[in-house]
Design a protein around this motif. Structure first.
Motif, PDB file in Angstrom:
ATOM      1  N   ALA A   1      15.946-104.790 -26.419  1.00  0.00           N
ATOM      2  CA  ALA A   1      16.761-105.346 -26.651  1.00  0.00           C
ATOM      3  C   ALA A   1      17.500-103.997 -27.461  1.00  0.00           C
ATOM      4  O   ALA A   1      18.343-104.282 -27.823  1.00  0.00           O
ATOM      5  CB  ALA A   1      16.267-106.867 -27.592  1.00  0.00           C
ATOM      6  N   GLY A   2      16.962-103.195 -28.275  1.00  0.00           N
ATOM      7  CA  GLY A   2      17.334-102.010 -29.213  1.00  0.00           C
ATOM      8  C   GLY A   2      17.923-101.556 -28.615  1.00  0.00           C
ATOM      9  O   GLY A   2      19.000-101.311 -29.038  1.00  0.00           O
TER      10      GLY A   2
ATOM     11  N   GLU B   1      24.374 -89.128 -26.491  1.00  0.00           N
ATOM     12  CA  GLU B   1      23.128 -88.085 -26.994  1.00  0.00           C
ATOM     13  C   GLU B   1      22.674 -88.886 -28.228  1.00  0.00           C
ATOM     14  O   GLU B   1      21.765 -88.643 -28.926  1.00  0.00           O
ATOM     15  CB  GLU B   1      24.068 -86.549 -26.931  1.00  0.00           C
ATOM     16  CG  GLU B   1      22.988 -85.814 -27.302  1.00  0.00           C
ATOM     17  CD  GLU B   1      21.818 -86.038 -26.579  1.00  0.00           C
ATOM     18  OE1 GLU B   1      20.795 -85.511 -27.262  1.00  0.00           O
ATOM     19  OE2 GLU B   1      22.205 -86.237 -25.526  1.00  0.00           O
ATOM     20  N   ALA B   2      23.700 -89.377 -29.822  1.00  0.00           N
ATOM     21  CA  ALA B   2      23.768 -90.195 -30.959  1.00  0.00           C
ATOM     22  C   ALA B   2      22.740 -91.321 -31.041  1.00  0.00           C
ATOM     23  O   ALA B   2      22.024 -90.593 -32.105  1.00  0.00           O
ATOM     24  CB  ALA B   2      24.831 -89.449 -31.553  1.00  0.00           C
ATOM     25  N   LEU B   3      22.795 -91.885 -29.807  1.00  0.00           N
ATOM     26  CA  LEU B   3      22.107 -92.895 -29.589  1.00  0.00           C
ATOM     27  C   LEU B   3      20.915 -93.238 -29.161  1.00  0.00           C
ATOM     28  O   LEU B   3      20.205 -93.516 -29.438  1.00  0.00           O
ATOM     29  CB  LEU B   3      23.268 -94.067 -29.920  1.00  0.00           C
ATOM     30  CG  LEU B   3      24.197 -94.423 -30.272  1.00  0.00           C
ATOM     31  CD1 LEU B   3      25.758 -95.110 -30.198  1.00  0.00           C
ATOM     32  CD2 LEU B   3      23.503 -95.193 -31.913  1.00  0.00           C
TER      33      LEU B   3
ATOM     34  N   VAL C   1      16.697-102.966 -33.484  1.00  0.00           N
ATOM     35  CA  VAL C   1      16.126-100.844 -33.276  1.00  0.00           C
ATOM     36  C   VAL C   1      15.181-100.688 -33.920  1.00  0.00           C
ATOM     37  O   VAL C   1      14.744-101.200 -34.895  1.00  0.00           O
ATOM     38  CB  VAL C   1      17.398-101.248 -33.909  1.00  0.00           C
ATOM     39  CG1 VAL C   1      17.368 -99.370 -34.157  1.00  0.00           C
ATOM     40  CG2 VAL C   1      18.480-101.037 -33.467  1.00  0.00           C
ATOM     41  N   ASP C   2      14.636 -99.843 -33.693  1.00  0.00           N
ATOM     42  CA  ASP C   2      13.165 -99.378 -34.765  1.00  0.00           C
ATOM     43  C   ASP C   2      13.283 -97.947 -35.063  1.00  0.00           C
ATOM     44  O   ASP C   2      14.647 -97.324 -35.233  1.00  0.00           O
ATOM     45  CB  ASP C   2      12.064 -98.387 -32.526  1.00  0.00           C
ATOM     46  CG  ASP C   2      13.115 -97.287 -32.334  1.00  0.00           C
ATOM     47  OD1 ASP C   2      13.031 -95.767 -32.857  1.00  0.00           O
ATOM     48  OD2 ASP C   2      14.115 -97.689 -31.113  1.00  0.00           O
ATOM     49  N   PRO C   3      12.579 -97.998 -35.794  1.00  0.00           N
ATOM     50  CA  PRO C   3      12.749 -97.043 -36.545  1.00  0.00           C
ATOM     51  C   PRO C   3      13.131 -95.652 -36.380  1.00  0.00           C
ATOM     52  O   PRO C   3      14.385 -94.826 -37.582  1.00  0.00           O
ATOM     53  CB  PRO C   3      11.493 -96.899 -37.430  1.00  0.00           C
ATOM     54  CG  PRO C   3      10.700 -97.357 -37.197  1.00  0.00           C
ATOM     55  CD  PRO C   3      11.241 -97.841 -35.804  1.00  0.00           C
ATOM     56  N   VAL C   4      13.233 -94.813 -35.858  1.00  0.00           N
ATOM     57  CA  VAL C   4      14.133 -94.033 -34.985  1.00  0.00           C
ATOM     58  C   VAL C   4      15.004 -93.550 -35.037  1.00  0.00           C
ATOM     59  O   VAL C   4      16.113 -93.274 -35.798  1.00  0.00           O
ATOM     60  CB  VAL C   4      12.709 -93.049 -34.185  1.00  0.00           C
ATOM     61  CG1 VAL C   4      13.590 -92.106 -33.642  1.00  0.00           C
ATOM     62  CG2 VAL C   4      11.808 -92.516 -34.515  1.00  0.00           C
ATOM     63  N   SER C   5      15.799 -95.058 -34.353  1.00  0.00           N
ATOM     64  CA  SER C   5      17.130 -95.254 -33.436  1.00  0.00           C
ATOM     65  C   SER C   5      17.842 -95.293 -34.537  1.00  0.00           C
ATOM     66  O   SER C   5      18.919 -95.339 -35.198  1.00  0.00           O
ATOM     67  CB  SER C   5      16.637 -96.169 -32.760  1.00  0.00           C
ATOM     68  OG  SER C   5      16.470 -95.549 -31.105  1.00  0.00           O
ATOM     69  N   GLY C   6      17.126 -96.296 -35.920  1.00  0.00           N
ATOM     70  CA  GLY C   6      17.820 -96.828 -37.009  1.00  0.00           C
ATOM     71  C   GLY C   6      17.839 -95.682 -37.627  1.00  0.00           C
ATOM     72  O   GLY C   6      19.288 -95.938 -38.078  1.00  0.00           O
TER      73      GLY C   6
END
Length: 258
Positions: A142-143, A125-127, A170-175
């Motif tokens: 890949a992300g 959930e957190a990721l 990793v995309d900015p939101v996930s980052g």
């Protein structure tokens, strides 16, 4: 951090050569407990080789590595039990789903089954992987693969996280979600050692850092002390001796109005 707290990672005289190339050259590094610690350097600086030796993935030619007072090479079982590792080019059992992979890793780490189930759900959930928990890792982007690798490194609640380029692909939101997880982990007493090529990322996230080039530490310590009044990017370029060049030799790239 207090003087009573142990050093999370202590590297002394680490040396590694590949043929005639000296990748790491007598490197010394001390990482205090409870901090976010950045390891930065140009390509080929020896960052990945250093982290591989520090975590028991690559045997050094010389030197020692200790994790929370455990010798990584003399007592690898005890040392590795304290670590969560996200290596460069992580290889996963990708014919498992994300949930199955976390269950498998949790069992390897001897986490109680009930804890594996609850922790896996929280990590997914957190990721941002909850919707793909039952998708095969082979079908992850890949992300997403980077994020499930981070979840595997966290599932046994280690005291030290060693992450090689954790934000790559990793995309900015996930980052931003990963940043929040790492900050909370550090606030709660964990230690993070992470390599990165992105100076702005290290500058915004890390408490302390080391600049590495040609297999040696050029500067290390608290962020402000290493920067010395400059931006981290400026200080980094100053330390590694960056010299712009080659522009005249690329005249053929210039657009022509003809």
């Amino acid at each position: 951090m207090t003087d009573a707290m142990p050093t999370a990672m202590q590297l002394r005289g680490l040396t590694k050569s590949f043929g005639a190339k000296r990748a790491v050259d007598g490197l010394d590094l001390a990482v205090p407990s409870g901090c976010l610690y950045g390891l930065v350097g140009p390509n080929g600086a020896g960052k990945t080789t250093t982290l591989s030796m520090a975590t028991g993935l690559l045997r050094p030619d010389a030197g020692t590595a200790h994790v929370l007072d455990r010798d990584v090479w003399a007592d690898p079982v005890a040392a590795k039990a304290l670590m969560g590792v996200l290596p460069d080019g992580v290889r996963l059992f990708d014919r498992l789903s994300g949930r199955e992979l976390l269950t498998y890793v949790g069992r390897l780490r001897r986490v109680p089954p009930a804890d594996i189930a609850s922790r896996s759900g929280e990590l997914l959930e957190a990721l941002g992987l909850a919707g793909d928990a039952d998708t095969l890792v082979a079908d992850y982007s890949a992300g997403m693969t980077k994020k499930i690798g981070l979840a595997c490194a966290l599932v046994h609640a280690p005291r030290l996280l060693v992450l090689d380029e954790p934000f790559e692909a990793v995309d900015p939101v996930s980052g931003e979600g990963i940043r929040a997880i790492l900050r909370r982990y550090s606030r709660d007493g964990g230690t993070v050692v992470m390599s990165s090529h992105v100076m702005e990322l290290v500058e915004s996230l890390c408490d302390e850092l080391a600049v590495v080039a040609t297999g040696r530490v050029l500067a290390s310590g608290p962020l402000d002390a290493v920067r010395g009044g400059l931006t981290l990017q400026q200080r980094f370029l100053e330390l590694v001796g960056f010299h712009a060049g080659g522009e005249e030799g690329l005249a053929w790239l210039r657009s022509s109005s003809a």
